[in-house]
Scaffold this active site. Structure first.
Site, PDB file in Angstrom:
ATOM      1  N   THR A  30     -31.656  46.663  21.033  1.00  0.00           N
ATOM      2  CA  THR A  30     -30.247  46.148  20.350  1.00  0.00           C
ATOM      3  C   THR A  30     -31.049  44.900  19.631  1.00  0.00           C
ATOM      4  O   THR A  30     -31.816  44.805  19.089  1.00  0.00           O
ATOM      5  CB  THR A  30     -30.222  45.020  21.760  1.00  0.00           C
ATOM      6  OG1 THR A  30     -29.565  45.344  23.276  1.00  0.00           O
ATOM      7  CG2 THR A  30     -28.734  43.523  21.645  1.00  0.00           C
ATOM      8  N   GLY A  31     -30.205  44.914  18.613  1.00  0.00           N
ATOM      9  CA  GLY A  31     -30.197  44.234  17.829  1.00  0.00           C
ATOM     10  C   GLY A  31     -29.924  44.205  16.462  1.00  0.00           C
ATOM     11  O   GLY A  31     -29.430  45.359  16.304  1.00  0.00           O
ATOM     12  N   THR A  33     -31.826  44.601  13.700  1.00  0.00           N
ATOM     13  CA  THR A  33     -33.065  45.884  13.135  1.00  0.00           C
ATOM     14  C   THR A  33     -31.870  47.590  13.621  1.00  0.00           C
ATOM     15  O   THR A  33     -32.223  48.541  12.432  1.00  0.00           O
ATOM     16  CB  THR A  33     -34.149  45.380  13.410  1.00  0.00           C
ATOM     17  OG1 THR A  33     -34.797  44.347  12.672  1.00  0.00           O
ATOM     18  CG2 THR A  33     -35.137  46.304  12.675  1.00  0.00           C
ATOM     19  N   GLY A  83     -35.929  46.456  18.261  1.00  0.00           N
ATOM     20  CA  GLY A  83     -36.758  44.995  17.335  1.00  0.00           C
ATOM     21  C   GLY A  83     -37.199  44.499  18.612  1.00  0.00           C
ATOM     22  O   GLY A  83     -37.674  44.452  19.555  1.00  0.00           O
ATOM     23  N   ALA A  84     -37.820  43.194  17.842  1.00  0.00           N
ATOM     24  CA  ALA A  84     -39.014  42.288  18.215  1.00  0.00           C
ATOM     25  C   ALA A  84     -38.526  40.841  17.503  1.00  0.00           C
ATOM     26  O   ALA A  84     -38.870  41.032  16.120  1.00  0.00           O
ATOM     27  CB  ALA A  84     -39.999  42.548  18.556  1.00  0.00           C
ATOM     28  N   GLY A  96     -35.321  39.637  23.009  1.00  0.00           N
ATOM     29  CA  GLY A  96     -35.134  38.281  24.062  1.00  0.00           C
ATOM     30  C   GLY A  96     -34.084  37.529  23.604  1.00  0.00           C
ATOM     31  O   GLY A  96     -32.737  37.005  23.957  1.00  0.00           O
ATOM     32  N   GLY A  98     -31.848  38.447  21.406  1.00  0.00           N
ATOM     33  CA  GLY A  98     -30.187  38.995  21.458  1.00  0.00           C
ATOM     34  C   GLY A  98     -29.178  38.909  22.867  1.00  0.00           C
ATOM     35  O   GLY A  98     -28.738  39.675  23.044  1.00  0.00           O
ATOM     36  N   GLU A 104     -34.090  45.751  27.734  1.00  0.00           N
ATOM     37  CA  GLU A 104     -35.003  46.027  27.217  1.00  0.00           C
ATOM     38  C   GLU A 104     -35.740  46.556  27.461  1.00  0.00           C
ATOM     39  O   GLU A 104     -36.731  47.768  27.471  1.00  0.00           O
ATOM     40  CB  GLU A 104     -34.893  45.204  25.380  1.00  0.00           C
ATOM     41  CG  GLU A 104     -33.924  44.965  25.177  1.00  0.00           C
ATOM     42  CD  GLU A 104     -33.255  43.976  24.119  1.00  0.00           C
ATOM     43  OE1 GLU A 104     -32.970  44.196  22.652  1.00  0.00           O
ATOM     44  OE2 GLU A 104     -34.210  43.131  23.890  1.00  0.00           O
ATOM     45  N   LYS A 122     -41.223  38.653  11.486  1.00  0.00           N
ATOM     46  CA  LYS A 122     -41.785  38.895  12.774  1.00  0.00           C
ATOM     47  C   LYS A 122     -43.293  38.940  13.321  1.00  0.00           C
ATOM     48  O   LYS A 122     -43.887  38.701  14.739  1.00  0.00           O
ATOM     49  CB  LYS A 122     -41.044  40.232  13.431  1.00  0.00           C
ATOM     50  CG  LYS A 122     -39.566  40.291  13.011  1.00  0.00           C
ATOM     51  CD  LYS A 122     -39.051  39.297  14.005  1.00  0.00           C
ATOM     52  CE  LYS A 122     -37.183  39.488  13.575  1.00  0.00           C
ATOM     53  NZ  LYS A 122     -36.856  40.799  13.609  1.00  0.00           N
TER      54      LYS A 122
HETATM   55  C1  5RP Z   1     -32.613  41.513  21.694  1.00  0.00           C
HETATM   56  C2  5RP Z   1     -33.761  41.913  21.051  1.00  0.00           C
HETATM   57  C3  5RP Z   1     -33.829  41.752  19.733  1.00  0.00           C
HETATM   58  O1  5RP Z   1     -34.721  43.068  19.464  1.00  0.00           O
HETATM   59  C4  5RP Z   1     -34.574  40.625  19.452  1.00  0.00           C
HETATM   60  O2  5RP Z   1     -33.927  40.047  18.941  1.00  0.00           O
HETATM   61  C5  5RP Z   1     -34.788  41.241  16.878  1.00  0.00           C
HETATM   62  O3  5RP Z   1     -33.142  41.367  16.802  1.00  0.00           O
HETATM   63  P1  5RP Z   1     -33.416  41.920  15.682  1.00  0.00           P
HETATM   64  O4  5RP Z   1     -33.644  43.072  15.177  1.00  0.00           O
HETATM   65  O5  5RP Z   1     -32.297  41.276  15.071  1.00  0.00           O
HETATM   66  O6  5RP Z   1     -34.348  40.614  14.146  1.00  0.00           O
HETATM   67  O7  5RP Z   1     -35.311  41.538  21.793  1.00  0.00           O
HETATM   68  O8  5RP Z   1     -32.911  41.138  23.159  1.00  0.00           O
END
Ligand code: 5RP
Length: 219
Positions: A30-31, A33, A83-84, A96, A98, A104, A122
């Site tokens: 999710t997110g 990326t 993603g992270a 988390g 998102g 996840e 990141k």
């Molecule tokens: C969602 C997540 C996402 O993977 C994390 O927040 C990274 O998000 P993005 O790719 O938008 O930077 O853990 O719960």
């Protein structure tokens, strides 16, 4: 064309798509990326089975023609890609941001390989707060009283009815903090992902994507 960070997200996501092979079962994270992963995956027109870590990802995948199955009978995945928010030098993650951390983590532990896709922002020298949490709504005030430095996040509940919160205190040793959250009744899940859960991190620096093998064999 988007910002440098957006280009890095896209580069990491497109590198991860090459790891998906025909016939695989794949967990979709999710997110923002992962949002670059989905069209790149759809373009490959592979015959794969997918599960999604959030309704958002499921809807986006569905719109691109990637069929997502319920995650109730699948007990093993070949790959999960996500993603992270933070990646430490020793392979710990914070996830988390998102609010999808519980699903996840469950998808990540089900996968033979958990692949992280990230832009260069990141990468951190040491993990820091906030650490996302999902809390059971039942007994919430009691749980919050037993958790120091935790604030409820002003976002909708998780798809599983959990309350999203963030630990804002000093992190110290992530192993100890993860054990504390894991042993606290009322904490459904926390956003600390240990290195033994993380296979490979694909982290983009400009147009280059560095491949960091955490628990996977070195490339
Ligand atoms: C969602 C997540 C996402 O993977 C994390 O927040 C990274 O998000 P993005 O790719 O938008 O930077 O853990 O719960």
């Amino acid at each position: 064309m988007g910002s440098a960070v957006e280009r890095e997200k896209k580069a990491a996501a497109e590198a991860a798509v090459l790891m998906v092979k025909d016939g695989m079962t794949v967990g979709l994270g999710t997110g923002t990326t992962v949002a670059y992963l989905l069209p790149a995956l759809a373009r490959r027109e592979l015959s794969i089975r997918c599960v999604a870590t959030s309704p958002r990802t499921e809807a986006a995948a569905d719109a691109l023609g990637i069929r997502v199955e319920p995650f109730d009978t699948i007990d093993r995945l070949d790959l999960a890609i996500d993603g992270a928010d933070q990646v430490s030098p020793d392979g710990w993650l914070v996830k988390g941001g998102g609010a999808a951390l519980t699903r996840e983590k469950l998808v990540a532990v089900t996968a033979d390989r958990f692949i992280i896709i990230a832009d260069s922002t990141k990468q951190v020298d040491a993990l820091h707060s906030p650490i996302p949490l999902e809390l059971l709504e039942f007994g919430l005030a009691s749980t919050l009283r037993r958790l120091p430095s935790v604030a409820v996040r002003r976002v909708p509940k998780s798809p599983d009815g959990g309350v999203i919160a963030d630990f804002e205190g000093d992190l110290g040793d992530p192993t100890l903090l993860a054990a504390f959250f894991g042993a606290t009744p009322g904490v459904v899940e926390h956003g600390l992902f240990p290195p033994d859960l993380v296979g490979t991190v694909l982290i983009a620096h400009g147009a280059e994507v560095d491949v960091i093998a955490v628990s996977d064999p070195a490339p």
